[in-house]
Scaffold this motif. Structure first.
Motif, PDB file in Angstrom:
ATOM      1  N   ASN A 142     -43.801  25.549  81.922  1.00  0.00           N
ATOM      2  CA  ASN A 142     -44.609  25.016  80.702  1.00  0.00           C
ATOM      3  C   ASN A 142     -45.255  26.289  79.928  1.00  0.00           C
ATOM      4  OD1 ASN A 142     -43.909  22.430  81.557  1.00  0.00           O
ATOM      5  ND2 ASN A 142     -45.623  22.573  82.981  1.00  0.00           N
ATOM      6  N   THR A 143     -44.838  27.351  80.358  1.00  0.00           N
ATOM      7  CA  THR A 143     -45.755  28.459  79.489  1.00  0.00           C
ATOM      8  C   THR A 143     -44.521  29.171  78.472  1.00  0.00           C
ATOM      9  OG1 THR A 143     -45.027  30.159  81.253  1.00  0.00           O
ATOM     10  CG2 THR A 143     -46.948  29.041  81.418  1.00  0.00           C
ATOM     11  N   GLU A 144     -45.170  29.915  77.685  1.00  0.00           N
ATOM     12  CA  GLU A 144     -44.287  30.956  76.839  1.00  0.00           C
ATOM     13  C   GLU A 144     -43.240  31.634  77.502  1.00  0.00           C
ATOM     14  OE1 GLU A 144     -44.827  34.452  73.486  1.00  0.00           O
ATOM     15  OE2 GLU A 144     -46.292  32.832  73.436  1.00  0.00           O
ATOM     16  N   GLU A 145     -43.997  32.306  78.706  1.00  0.00           N
ATOM     17  CA  GLU A 145     -43.334  33.169  79.713  1.00  0.00           C
ATOM     18  C   GLU A 145     -42.107  32.393  80.026  1.00  0.00           C
ATOM     19  OE1 GLU A 145     -47.531  34.775  79.195  1.00  0.00           O
ATOM     20  OE2 GLU A 145     -46.470  32.645  79.571  1.00  0.00           O
ATOM     21  N   GLY A 146     -42.395  31.124  80.941  1.00  0.00           N
ATOM     22  CA  GLY A 146     -41.411  30.663  81.275  1.00  0.00           C
ATOM     23  C   GLY A 146     -40.239  30.215  80.287  1.00  0.00           C
ATOM     24  N   ALA A 147     -40.414  30.007  79.041  1.00  0.00           N
ATOM     25  CA  ALA A 147     -39.605  29.701  77.798  1.00  0.00           C
ATOM     26  C   ALA A 147     -38.786  30.872  77.561  1.00  0.00           C
ATOM     27  CB  ALA A 147     -40.084  29.228  76.716  1.00  0.00           C
ATOM     28  N   ARG A 148     -39.329  32.172  77.755  1.00  0.00           N
ATOM     29  CA  ARG A 148     -38.795  33.456  77.554  1.00  0.00           C
ATOM     30  C   ARG A 148     -37.822  33.959  78.379  1.00  0.00           C
ATOM     31  NH1 ARG A 148     -43.136  37.611  75.254  1.00  0.00           N
ATOM     32  NH2 ARG A 148     -41.405  38.730  75.269  1.00  0.00           N
ATOM     33  N   ALA A 149     -38.211  33.361  79.811  1.00  0.00           N
ATOM     34  CA  ALA A 149     -37.391  33.888  80.821  1.00  0.00           C
ATOM     35  C   ALA A 149     -37.591  32.875  82.006  1.00  0.00           C
ATOM     36  CB  ALA A 149     -37.902  35.348  81.475  1.00  0.00           C
ATOM     37  N   PRO A 150     -36.787  31.818  81.988  1.00  0.00           N
ATOM     38  CA  PRO A 150     -36.787  30.682  82.871  1.00  0.00           C
ATOM     39  C   PRO A 150     -36.568  31.115  84.394  1.00  0.00           C
ATOM     40  CG  PRO A 150     -35.518  30.146  81.071  1.00  0.00           C
ATOM     41  CD  PRO A 150     -35.595  31.537  80.953  1.00  0.00           C
ATOM     42  N   TRP A 158     -49.309  37.454  85.490  1.00  0.00           N
ATOM     43  CA  TRP A 158     -49.455  37.270  83.985  1.00  0.00           C
ATOM     44  C   TRP A 158     -49.397  38.269  83.296  1.00  0.00           C
ATOM     45  CZ3 TRP A 158     -46.994  32.909  83.478  1.00  0.00           C
ATOM     46  CH2 TRP A 158     -47.246  32.003  83.996  1.00  0.00           C
ATOM     47  N   PHE A 159     -50.363  39.399  83.339  1.00  0.00           N
ATOM     48  CA  PHE A 159     -50.408  40.550  82.870  1.00  0.00           C
ATOM     49  C   PHE A 159     -49.018  41.421  83.009  1.00  0.00           C
ATOM     50  CE2 PHE A 159     -51.524  45.422  82.808  1.00  0.00           C
ATOM     51  CZ  PHE A 159     -52.075  45.201  81.579  1.00  0.00           C
ATOM     52  N   LEU A 160     -48.650  41.709  84.087  1.00  0.00           N
ATOM     53  CA  LEU A 160     -47.440  42.326  84.535  1.00  0.00           C
ATOM     54  C   LEU A 160     -46.243  41.751  83.855  1.00  0.00           C
ATOM     55  CD1 LEU A 160     -48.106  43.919  87.999  1.00  0.00           C
ATOM     56  CD2 LEU A 160     -48.121  44.933  85.929  1.00  0.00           C
ATOM     57  N   LEU A 161     -46.192  40.453  83.912  1.00  0.00           N
ATOM     58  CA  LEU A 161     -45.061  39.532  83.400  1.00  0.00           C
ATOM     59  C   LEU A 161     -45.030  39.859  81.894  1.00  0.00           C
ATOM     60  CD1 LEU A 161     -42.512  38.028  83.667  1.00  0.00           C
ATOM     61  CD2 LEU A 161     -44.094  36.066  83.541  1.00  0.00           C
ATOM     62  N   GLY A 162     -46.104  39.696  81.038  1.00  0.00           N
ATOM     63  CA  GLY A 162     -46.336  40.210  79.827  1.00  0.00           C
ATOM     64  C   GLY A 162     -45.901  41.420  79.304  1.00  0.00           C
ATOM     65  N   GLN A 163     -46.046  42.380  79.997  1.00  0.00           N
ATOM     66  CA  GLN A 163     -45.681  43.677  79.911  1.00  0.00           C
ATOM     67  C   GLN A 163     -44.365  43.774  79.942  1.00  0.00           C
ATOM     68  OE1 GLN A 163     -48.150  46.529  82.320  1.00  0.00           O
ATOM     69  NE2 GLN A 163     -49.272  47.060  80.404  1.00  0.00           N
ATOM     70  N   LEU A 164     -43.678  43.190  81.053  1.00  0.00           N
ATOM     71  CA  LEU A 164     -42.195  43.367  81.365  1.00  0.00           C
ATOM     72  C   LEU A 164     -41.326  42.496  80.299  1.00  0.00           C
ATOM     73  CD1 LEU A 164     -40.132  43.971  83.225  1.00  0.00           C
ATOM     74  CD2 LEU A 164     -40.446  42.177  84.542  1.00  0.00           C
ATOM     75  N   LEU A 165     -41.795  41.158  79.847  1.00  0.00           N
ATOM     76  CA  LEU A 165     -41.125  40.713  78.857  1.00  0.00           C
ATOM     77  C   LEU A 165     -41.106  41.551  77.402  1.00  0.00           C
ATOM     78  CD1 LEU A 165     -42.272  36.917  79.618  1.00  0.00           C
ATOM     79  CD2 LEU A 165     -40.097  37.897  80.106  1.00  0.00           C
ATOM     80  N   ASN A 166     -42.389  41.813  77.084  1.00  0.00           N
ATOM     81  CA  ASN A 166     -42.474  42.564  75.825  1.00  0.00           C
ATOM     82  C   ASN A 166     -41.729  43.789  75.594  1.00  0.00           C
ATOM     83  OD1 ASN A 166     -44.061  40.642  75.054  1.00  0.00           O
ATOM     84  ND2 ASN A 166     -46.106  41.415  75.465  1.00  0.00           N
ATOM     85  N   ALA A 167     -41.413  44.335  76.810  1.00  0.00           N
ATOM     86  CA  ALA A 167     -40.691  45.509  76.820  1.00  0.00           C
ATOM     87  C   ALA A 167     -39.370  45.545  76.589  1.00  0.00           C
ATOM     88  CB  ALA A 167     -40.712  46.554  78.579  1.00  0.00           C
ATOM     89  N   HIS A 168     -38.917  44.406  76.545  1.00  0.00           N
ATOM     90  CA  HIS A 168     -37.426  43.560  76.301  1.00  0.00           C
ATOM     91  C   HIS A 168     -37.505  42.600  75.400  1.00  0.00           C
ATOM     92  CE1 HIS A 168     -36.256  46.453  79.746  1.00  0.00           C
ATOM     93  NE2 HIS A 168     -37.335  45.939  80.209  1.00  0.00           N
ATOM     94  N   PRO A 169     -37.996  42.654  74.216  1.00  0.00           N
ATOM     95  CA  PRO A 169     -38.265  41.814  72.968  1.00  0.00           C
ATOM     96  C   PRO A 169     -36.652  41.009  72.789  1.00  0.00           C
ATOM     97  CG  PRO A 169     -38.462  43.815  72.264  1.00  0.00           C
ATOM     98  CD  PRO A 169     -38.277  43.994  73.618  1.00  0.00           C
ATOM     99  N   ASP A 170     -35.484  41.935  72.688  1.00  0.00           N
ATOM    100  CA  ASP A 170     -34.397  41.474  72.311  1.00  0.00           C
ATOM    101  C   ASP A 170     -33.538  40.363  73.238  1.00  0.00           C
ATOM    102  OD1 ASP A 170     -34.410  42.909  70.091  1.00  0.00           O
ATOM    103  OD2 ASP A 170     -33.341  44.564  70.935  1.00  0.00           O
ATOM    104  N   ALA A 171     -33.958  40.611  74.467  1.00  0.00           N
ATOM    105  CA  ALA A 171     -33.660  39.737  75.814  1.00  0.00           C
ATOM    106  C   ALA A 171     -34.229  38.537  75.880  1.00  0.00           C
ATOM    107  CB  ALA A 171     -33.361  40.674  76.925  1.00  0.00           C
ATOM    108  N   THR A 172     -35.775  38.685  75.680  1.00  0.00           N
ATOM    109  CA  THR A 172     -36.562  37.651  76.095  1.00  0.00           C
ATOM    110  C   THR A 172     -37.202  36.954  74.723  1.00  0.00           C
ATOM    111  OG1 THR A 172     -38.511  39.078  76.108  1.00  0.00           O
ATOM    112  CG2 THR A 172     -37.083  38.750  78.125  1.00  0.00           C
ATOM    113  N   ALA A 173     -36.796  37.141  73.506  1.00  0.00           N
ATOM    114  CA  ALA A 173     -37.303  36.364  72.266  1.00  0.00           C
ATOM    115  C   ALA A 173     -37.053  34.850  72.650  1.00  0.00           C
ATOM    116  CB  ALA A 173     -36.502  37.047  71.035  1.00  0.00           C
ATOM    117  N   LEU A 174     -37.843  34.257  71.814  1.00  0.00           N
ATOM    118  CA  LEU A 174     -37.706  32.690  71.767  1.00  0.00           C
ATOM    119  C   LEU A 174     -36.730  32.443  71.059  1.00  0.00           C
ATOM    120  CD1 LEU A 174     -41.333  31.556  72.414  1.00  0.00           C
ATOM    121  CD2 LEU A 174     -39.753  31.570  74.077  1.00  0.00           C
ATOM    122  N   ARG A 175     -35.663  31.590  71.456  1.00  0.00           N
ATOM    123  CA  ARG A 175     -34.588  31.380  70.326  1.00  0.00           C
ATOM    124  C   ARG A 175     -34.852  29.783  69.727  1.00  0.00           C
ATOM    125  NH1 ARG A 175     -32.898  35.579  72.063  1.00  0.00           N
ATOM    126  NH2 ARG A 175     -31.465  36.235  73.665  1.00  0.00           N
TER     127      ARG A 175
END
Length: 122
Positions: free
Chosen positions: A50-58, A105-122
């Motif tokens: 139910n989080t933005e992170e979960g939407a960016r990387a199920p 959550w902090f580390l996951l945010g860093q990981l997702l933000n390091a790969h914005p093209d792959a994890t951008a919400l569509r």
């Protein structure tokens, strides 16, 4: 209507869009009896989808003894839990272990933000 569908299929084949695009996913490598996996399950698992992170990387869960063949890991996971960010079958990065919700959550945010093209919400 059939003509429209045929045109769309033809266009998809022409552009190479024959299959669904594979979005990034977060693979959780776990094992039975893992205390830290159980803690993650209690603290994070219910909210994750139910989080933005979960939407960016199920989340996709796998056992360390049965790693998927459709993922090219940079190295075989050793610790559980290990969280591996994967896009189009390739590992982009990982987090090993679980040291609590805030750190996760902090580390996951860093990981997702390091790969914005792959994890951008569509």
């Amino acid at each position: 209507m059939r003509i429209c569908a045929a045109v769309l299929v033809s266009l998809g084949l022409t552009l190479g869009l024959t299959g669904p695009l594979r979005a990034a996913e977060l693979i959780m490598v776990e094992q039975h009896g893992c205390h830290w996996c159980e803690q993650w399950n209690a603290e994070i698992a219910p909210a994750y989808p139910n989080t933005e992170e979960g939407a960016r990387a199920p989340l996709r869960r796998v056992l360390i003894s049965d790693l998927p063949e459709d993922v090219a890991f940079t190295s075989r996971p050793v610790f559980t839990p290990t969280f591996v960010l994967v896009h189009e079958g390739q590992e982009l990065g990982r987090m090993e272990g679980y040291a609590g919700a805030e750190f996760f959550w902090f580390l996951l945010g860093q990981l997702l933000n390091a790969h914005p093209d792959a994890t951008a919400l569509r």
